[in-house]
Enzyme design. Structure first.
Site, PDB file in Angstrom:
ATOM      1  N   HIS A 127       2.164  -5.150  -2.358  1.00 44.08           N
ATOM      2  CA  HIS A 127       2.780  -5.669  -1.222  1.00 44.08           C
ATOM      3  C   HIS A 127       1.518  -6.393  -0.417  1.00 44.08           C
ATOM      4  CE1 HIS A 127       5.572  -5.920   2.318  1.00 44.08           C
ATOM      5  NE2 HIS A 127       4.504  -6.171   3.036  1.00 44.08           N
ATOM      6  N   GLU A 128       0.590  -5.508   0.039  1.00 42.92           N
ATOM      7  CA  GLU A 128      -0.459  -5.902   1.008  1.00 42.92           C
ATOM      8  C   GLU A 128      -1.535  -6.566   0.341  1.00 42.92           C
ATOM      9  OE1 GLU A 128      -0.139  -5.443   4.110  1.00 42.92           O
ATOM     10  OE2 GLU A 128       1.580  -4.104   4.178  1.00 42.92           O
ATOM     11  N   HIS A 152      -0.105 -10.760   0.375  1.00 39.55           N
ATOM     12  CA  HIS A 152      -0.599 -11.179   1.688  1.00 39.55           C
ATOM     13  C   HIS A 152      -2.179 -11.585   1.317  1.00 39.55           C
ATOM     14  CE1 HIS A 152       2.939 -10.220   3.518  1.00 39.55           C
ATOM     15  NE2 HIS A 152       2.561  -9.063   3.775  1.00 39.55           N
ATOM     16  N   GLU A 210       7.039 -12.458   3.754  1.00 42.23           N
ATOM     17  CA  GLU A 210       7.305 -10.918   3.840  1.00 42.23           C
ATOM     18  C   GLU A 210       8.547 -11.052   2.603  1.00 42.23           C
ATOM     19  OE1 GLU A 210       5.811  -8.762   5.185  1.00 42.23           O
ATOM     20  OE2 GLU A 210       4.596  -9.683   6.506  1.00 42.23           O
TER      21      GLU A 210
END
Length: 498
Positions: A313-314, A318, A350
């Protein structure tokens, strides 16, 4: 000393007034200025001294030329007996309309003016107009008998120091809406949940702006409630879901660092990503633009199998999309606007990160659906009412406090309905991507921070798009990645658009 310099020279010529005028070739300028100073003439108003100043190099004067104490050869005391400050440094360079007109003009063609014997207490209009600037903006202040022209014609203005522009503090909306008394309010509210807490904020205006700028979305409320009902039917509680699909909670920071190191080395990012811990985070982990991964530490809220999902996710979403975006031609906010791209890509960003969190192990969009549902309820309930309503999904009071705080932060009066609906973007973006999973070019989507709405437009200028430099391992096989997303949609009851 009272006699003027010797102007007798075969090079004299007649001035417009009929007087004989010397040339600079015949008379040294030092003698002219010295004689003017002894006769107490005003240097700024005399054409003779003005012409001498126009062609005099700006430099300090020493005792050798007889003008000790003056800042330059074109400056003498304006009044008899007036003392000037000694020269300490070379003055700033002065420019004037007259000196600019004389550039390239032969010295013998420069005429100083009428015969000194005809000079009176004032200058004629035609003489002053002859030495003034040709610009229309310059005004003659001292025309007429008994008046003197403006002294600013030849006087250099003092230099002003340029002030350094004040650097604006970059505002962080999440920091502004974070209550300053969060811990005290939590302890007080958990002792008496019937009384709404009172939050203290650093900037109430920013809080009101943040809550009023976003509109609560209820379009996907049936889908969110469907996910919650499916999870409760299969696992009975959130704890049952997480313990079965993500394993036990990690106990030490050393365990967290070991798992992070293995993931980063596999992607070649061990030198670009730093890991730190925080005791004041609401989320389990977060990533900033400087390449620092922050993990909640008091207590550690990541599990053995969920930490890899958090890194997907991070970092895998991102960080990699941000780095790929920097190498594109639209790599800044201003350039994005020039290309016609949206600057607000939070929903797509997101939503994609949320799906990448559930590629392995836990395939349920439980947390994203819970954030969406809680925001819809917070728009119609107070803090205490929402805390009581969510007990059916979150029996743990501390876990329930964190969830209510996420959607109620920034609200000034917690006794009234209102929320900060930013957390709805996870479920909204995930559902939007799942419904178009068969038509999305995911490699193009990973080439930068591109929103789902701009993807078709970016596809039309594919010839200038640089392929992504950072690609996570789960996206190396795009068709396999697409099949995983189809399974997530099926498990959560989200219909795909064919």
């Amino acid at each position: 000393p009272s006699a003027p310099p010797n102007f007798s020279s075969p090079g004299r010529r007649a001035a417009p007034g009929g007087h004989l005028c010397p040339t600079l070739q015949d008379t040294p300028w030092v003698s002219i200025v010295s004689w003017c100073s002894q006769q107490s003439f005003r240097i700024q108003s005399h054409p003779l001294a003005v012409c001498a100043a126009a062609i005099t190099p700006r430099r300090p004067i020493s005792k050798a030329n007889g003008l000790t104490g003056f800042r330059s050869a074109s400056r003498v005391p304006s009044k008899p007996g007036r003392k000037e400050k000694p020269c300490s440094r070379a003055p700033p360079r002065q420019t004037s309309a007259l000196s600019s007109e004389m550039v390239g003009c032969p010295v013998e063609d420069v005429v100083l003016g009428p015969d000194p014997e005809s000079w009176g207490g004032a200058l004629g209009d035609e003489i002053f107009q002859g030495i003034s600037s040709d610009d229309d903006d310059d005004e003659v202040v001292g025309k007429g008998k008994g008046k003197q022209p403006a002294a600013t014609v030849m006087t250099a203005k003092p230099r002003r120091r340029r002030r350094k522009p004040k650097t604006r503090r970059r505002c962080n909306i999440l920091s502004d809406i974070r209550p300053l008394n969060e811990r005290e309010a939590c302890h007080s509210f958990l002792r008496n949940p019937a009384v709404n807490p009172v939050f203290v904020y650093s900037n109430i205006a920013r809080c009101n702006k943040a809550c009023n700028a976003s509109v609560v979305c209820t379009e996907l409320l049936p889908e969110a409630m469907g996910v919650l009902k499916r999870v409760m039917g299969c696992f009975k509680s959130e704890e049952g879901l997480l313990s079965e699909t993500e394993g036990p909670l990690l106990q030490t920071q050393h365990q967290v660092l070991q798992i992070c190191k293995v993931w980063l080395v596999a992607h070649g990012l061990e030198d670009e990503i730093a890991v730190q811990f925080s005791s004041t985070m609401l989320a389990g982990a977060s990533m900033n633009k400087a390449g620092v991964l922050t993990v909640a530490s008091e207590p550690i809220r990541v599990r053995r199998d969920s930490l890899v999902s958090t890194l997907n996710h991070e970092v895998g979403t991102h960080f990699m999309r941000r780095q790929n975006d920097k190498q594109q031609l639209w790599g800044s906010k201003k350039k994005r606007q020039n290309f016609g791209l949206r600057t607000e890509v939070t929903t797509t960003e997101e939503g994609l990160a949320c799906l990448n969190t559930h590629l392995n192990g836990n395939r349920w969009l439980w947390k994203a659906a819970l954030h969406y549902y809680a925001a819809c309820c917070a728009a119609e309930m107070s803090f205490a009412q929402l805390f009581e309503h969510l007990e059916q999904y979150l029996p743990d009071p501390n876990r329930r406090w964190n969830e209510v705080l996420r959607v109620k932060r920034g609200v000034v009066d917690l006794a009234r309905p209102g929320c900060y609906p930013k957390d709805q973007c996870y479920f909204k973006g995930a559902v939007a991507i799942l419904r178009q999973v068969d038509s999305i070019d995911f490699m193009l989507l990973y080439s930068g921070r591109i929103s789902l709405e701009d993807l078709a437009y970016v596809d039309t200028m594919r010839d200038i798009v640089i392929p992504p430099m950072y690609v996570p391992d789960f996206l190396e096989d795009v068709e396999s990645y697409r099949q995983r997303l189809r399974e997530i949609a099926h498990i959560n009851g989200i219909d795909l658009v064919r």
